[in-house]
Design a protein around this motif. Structure first.
Motif, PDB file in Angstrom:
ATOM      1  N   CYS A   1       6.592 -15.009 -18.950  1.00  0.00           N
ATOM      2  CA  CYS A   1       7.684 -14.664 -17.934  1.00  0.00           C
ATOM      3  C   CYS A   1       7.671 -15.062 -16.680  1.00  0.00           C
ATOM      4  O   CYS A   1       6.690 -15.031 -15.910  1.00  0.00           O
ATOM      5  CB  CYS A   1       7.986 -13.185 -18.168  1.00  0.00           C
ATOM      6  SG  CYS A   1       9.762 -12.742 -17.344  1.00  0.00           S
TER       7      CYS A   1
ATOM      8  N   GLN B   1       9.025  -9.863 -29.146  1.00  0.00           N
ATOM      9  CA  GLN B   1       8.564 -11.008 -28.986  1.00  0.00           C
ATOM     10  C   GLN B   1       7.503 -11.575 -29.749  1.00  0.00           C
ATOM     11  O   GLN B   1       7.432 -12.755 -30.299  1.00  0.00           O
ATOM     12  CB  GLN B   1       7.718 -10.998 -27.343  1.00  0.00           C
ATOM     13  CG  GLN B   1       8.638 -10.511 -26.224  1.00  0.00           C
ATOM     14  CD  GLN B   1       9.906 -11.081 -26.046  1.00  0.00           C
ATOM     15  OE1 GLN B   1      10.290 -12.074 -26.644  1.00  0.00           O
ATOM     16  NE2 GLN B   1      10.751 -10.903 -24.997  1.00  0.00           N
TER      17      GLN B   1
ATOM     18  N   TYR C   1       9.306 -20.828 -27.761  1.00  0.00           N
ATOM     19  CA  TYR C   1       8.710 -20.802 -26.329  1.00  0.00           C
ATOM     20  C   TYR C   1       8.935 -21.938 -25.663  1.00  0.00           C
ATOM     21  O   TYR C   1       9.090 -23.431 -25.888  1.00  0.00           O
ATOM     22  CB  TYR C   1       7.125 -20.826 -26.694  1.00  0.00           C
ATOM     23  CG  TYR C   1       6.290 -20.895 -25.295  1.00  0.00           C
ATOM     24  CD1 TYR C   1       6.261 -19.873 -24.520  1.00  0.00           C
ATOM     25  CD2 TYR C   1       5.915 -22.246 -25.060  1.00  0.00           C
ATOM     26  CE1 TYR C   1       5.582 -19.943 -23.483  1.00  0.00           C
ATOM     27  CE2 TYR C   1       4.985 -21.941 -23.950  1.00  0.00           C
ATOM     28  CZ  TYR C   1       4.926 -21.216 -22.935  1.00  0.00           C
ATOM     29  OH  TYR C   1       4.206 -21.276 -21.852  1.00  0.00           O
TER      30      TYR C   1
ATOM     31  N   ARG D   1       1.613  -8.157 -23.638  1.00  0.00           N
ATOM     32  CA  ARG D   1       2.739  -7.188 -23.768  1.00  0.00           C
ATOM     33  C   ARG D   1       1.992  -5.666 -23.931  1.00  0.00           C
ATOM     34  O   ARG D   1       0.978  -5.585 -24.670  1.00  0.00           O
ATOM     35  CB  ARG D   1       3.404  -7.568 -24.979  1.00  0.00           C
ATOM     36  CG  ARG D   1       4.043  -8.881 -24.805  1.00  0.00           C
ATOM     37  CD  ARG D   1       5.300  -8.795 -24.098  1.00  0.00           C
ATOM     38  NE  ARG D   1       6.516  -8.007 -24.825  1.00  0.00           N
ATOM     39  CZ  ARG D   1       7.430  -7.720 -24.066  1.00  0.00           C
ATOM     40  NH1 ARG D   1       7.685  -7.826 -22.765  1.00  0.00           N
ATOM     41  NH2 ARG D   1       8.567  -7.014 -24.931  1.00  0.00           N
TER      42      ARG D   1
ATOM     43  N   CYS E   1       3.771 -10.252 -18.109  1.00  0.00           N
ATOM     44  CA  CYS E   1       3.788 -10.822 -19.264  1.00  0.00           C
ATOM     45  C   CYS E   1       3.595 -12.345 -19.023  1.00  0.00           C
ATOM     46  O   CYS E   1       3.933 -12.836 -18.094  1.00  0.00           O
ATOM     47  CB  CYS E   1       5.289 -10.698 -20.166  1.00  0.00           C
ATOM     48  SG  CYS E   1       5.735  -9.039 -20.417  1.00  0.00           S
TER      49      CYS E   1
ATOM     50  N   ASP F   1      14.084  -9.223 -29.429  1.00  0.00           N
ATOM     51  CA  ASP F   1      13.787 -10.658 -28.987  1.00  0.00           C
ATOM     52  C   ASP F   1      12.612 -11.038 -29.648  1.00  0.00           C
ATOM     53  O   ASP F   1      11.466 -10.117 -30.030  1.00  0.00           O
ATOM     54  CB  ASP F   1      13.577 -10.712 -27.514  1.00  0.00           C
ATOM     55  CG  ASP F   1      14.790 -10.670 -26.733  1.00  0.00           C
ATOM     56  OD1 ASP F   1      15.904 -10.700 -27.492  1.00  0.00           O
ATOM     57  OD2 ASP F   1      14.923 -10.256 -25.427  1.00  0.00           O
TER      58      ASP F   1
ATOM     59  N   ILE G   1       9.768 -14.551 -29.711  1.00  0.00           N
ATOM     60  CA  ILE G   1       9.520 -16.010 -29.103  1.00  0.00           C
ATOM     61  C   ILE G   1       8.874 -16.631 -30.513  1.00  0.00           C
ATOM     62  O   ILE G   1       7.966 -16.119 -30.989  1.00  0.00           O
ATOM     63  CB  ILE G   1       8.588 -15.855 -28.026  1.00  0.00           C
ATOM     64  CG1 ILE G   1       9.130 -15.121 -26.869  1.00  0.00           C
ATOM     65  CG2 ILE G   1       7.948 -17.197 -27.888  1.00  0.00           C
ATOM     66  CD1 ILE G   1       8.424 -15.258 -25.649  1.00  0.00           C
TER      67      ILE G   1
END
Length: 426
Positions: A150, A250, A321, A262, A147, A288, A290
């Motif tokens: 990350c 996300q 982010y 992803r 990702c 989750d 972002i």
């Protein structure tokens, strides 16, 4: 030695801190709750956002102010990617990499960890635990995904799974110590066993725990919404498996998901949600999201928001982010301004509040089993207890007896201030 342990970040970090606490106690050292009582500090750090790194540095300084003569050992993801920033802070004696984290207690004490000799002392509680209610068990570490936002893959390395028998022994030991719930954790828990050639590894692990452990509750932490074996949700036919899934989305926009790299899209995620809800009555699903990923236009955000509302999640964890050094996303063009990220985050948080309230409303008037974790206050009518349903809704109730670490049938009522108010049925 008197040791104070602290963590920043995820449940995996909590699991590691809990294990260190038992190891220190098994060697005869004392784990203390108050920093001013400690002569050694251990901090397990997080690097998922810039704020997490800032918090880690702040804690190190607070430790030193609590006892300038004590030493601090720092480990975790922030320690992995920014060791020099920590090594120069006051009181820091050592920075331990994630690769060496399992030996941290030996580094601090100079003693060999003797797991099988520690059982009598392990009956003491780790610092910070209100009671032996919920234990975090590390089943897997590292991640092979890429990702683009990350930093965890950089900090934790490739995916690595513990042996099933090893996890089972830990869960059974925790049960003997009085715990009522075990939470399986990992960086990418859904990939459990993949490094050993077992594509259905997580299903095998959960199945083994349900067959060979009498832990009253087994909970899964965050699961990436892919790599789950066919028939995985059939495991929930065993009522001990908690009806809560956290499936990180996300973004709800396919274009954004592609930039994030992803391994999912709207179609795949929609099918996963449908399969989970069909198989597990009463399931609560959270996710989750972002806000303000690089290149996220107003149009992409609108698509994402609409998909999130379509999925009818039961709560969101919203993150603005945060650019992390060394990640592809930090080098992307069209970075979103702080003001836009703040606005989008506020919109998503408002949606999350509504989603949580809707789920709580569906539980109102029903009877659910609640694991009571602690007493938070005393009233003229009795003790004010705080606990959780198996689908991870917080419940408060007043009862004349101490119900800590008991699972009780509870009639659920009104939801206010982040908790459902209940009446215990004994």
């Amino acid at each position: 030695m008197k040791v104070h342990l602290r963590m920043v970040g995820c449940r995996l970090n909590q699991s590691e801190i809990d294990t260190m606490a038992r190891q220190f106690q098994g060697m005869g050292h004392e784990v203390v709750e108050r920093p001013e009582d400690a002569d050694h500090f251990v901090l397990n750090t997080c690097a998922v956002t810039q704020e997490a790194g800032k918090t880690s540095r702040k804690l190190v300084r607070e430790f030193h102010r609590s006892n300038p003569g004590a030493e601090t050992t720092v480990t975790g993801c922030y320690a992995q990617i920014a060791p020099k920033e920590l090594d120069g802070l006051p009181g820091v004696a050592r920075v331990v990499s994630n690769a060496d984290k399992d030996d941290l207690v030996s580094f601090v004490t100079g003693e060999e960890i003797k797991v099988f000799d520690s059982e009598p002392i392990e009956r003491m509680l780790p610092a910070g635990s209100p009671s032996r209610t919920r234990a975090f068990v590390k089943a897997q570490d590292g991640c092979d995904n890429e990702c683009t936002f990350c930093v965890t893959t950089i900090a934790r390395g490739h995916g690595r799974s513990r042996e099933i028998d090893e996890v089972l022994r830990e869960v059974n030991t925790l049960r003997q110590l009085g715990y009522q719930e075990a939470v399986l954790t990992g960086v990418h828990l859904g990939s459990y066993g993949h490094d050993q050639g077992q594509l259905d590894g997580l299903a095998q692990l959960v199945g083994a725990l349900l067959r060979h452990s009498d832990m009253p509750r087994l909970r899964l932490s965050s699961l990436e919404p892919w790599d789950l074996a066919p028939g995985f949700f059939e495991l929930w036919q065993d009522p001990r498996l908690c009806r809560h899934l956290h499936l990180p989305l996300q973004s709800g926009c396919d274009a954004t998901l592609k930039r994030m790299r992803r391994n999912t899209n709207q179609e795949a995620f929609r099918a996963l949600m449908h399969a989970a809800r069909k198989a597990i009555p009463g399931l609560r699903i959270t996710t989750d999201v972002i806000a303000g990923f690089p290149g996220e236009t107003e149009g992409e955000f609108a698509i994402s928001r609409a998909f999130i509302e379509e999925m009818r999640f039961d709560g969101l964890h919203v993150f603005r982010y945060s650019s992390r050094p060394g990640t592809p996303a930090s080098r992307m063009k069209n970075q979103v301004s702080s003001q836009v990220k703040k606005r989008r985050s506020a919109e998503l948080l408002a949606i999350s509040d509504s989603m949580e309230e809707n789920f709580a409303a569906r539980l109102a008037g029903t009877q659910q089993n609640v694991l009571w974790e602690q007493i938070t206050a005393a009233t003229p009518e009795g003790f004010l207890h705080s606990g959780y349903t198996d689908n991870y809704m917080r419940v408060k109730a007043v009862h004349p007896r101490d119900l800590s670490n008991r699972i009780c049938a509870t009639y659920l009522g009104e939801f206010t201030e982040g908790a459902i108010h209940g009446t215990v049925r004994l």
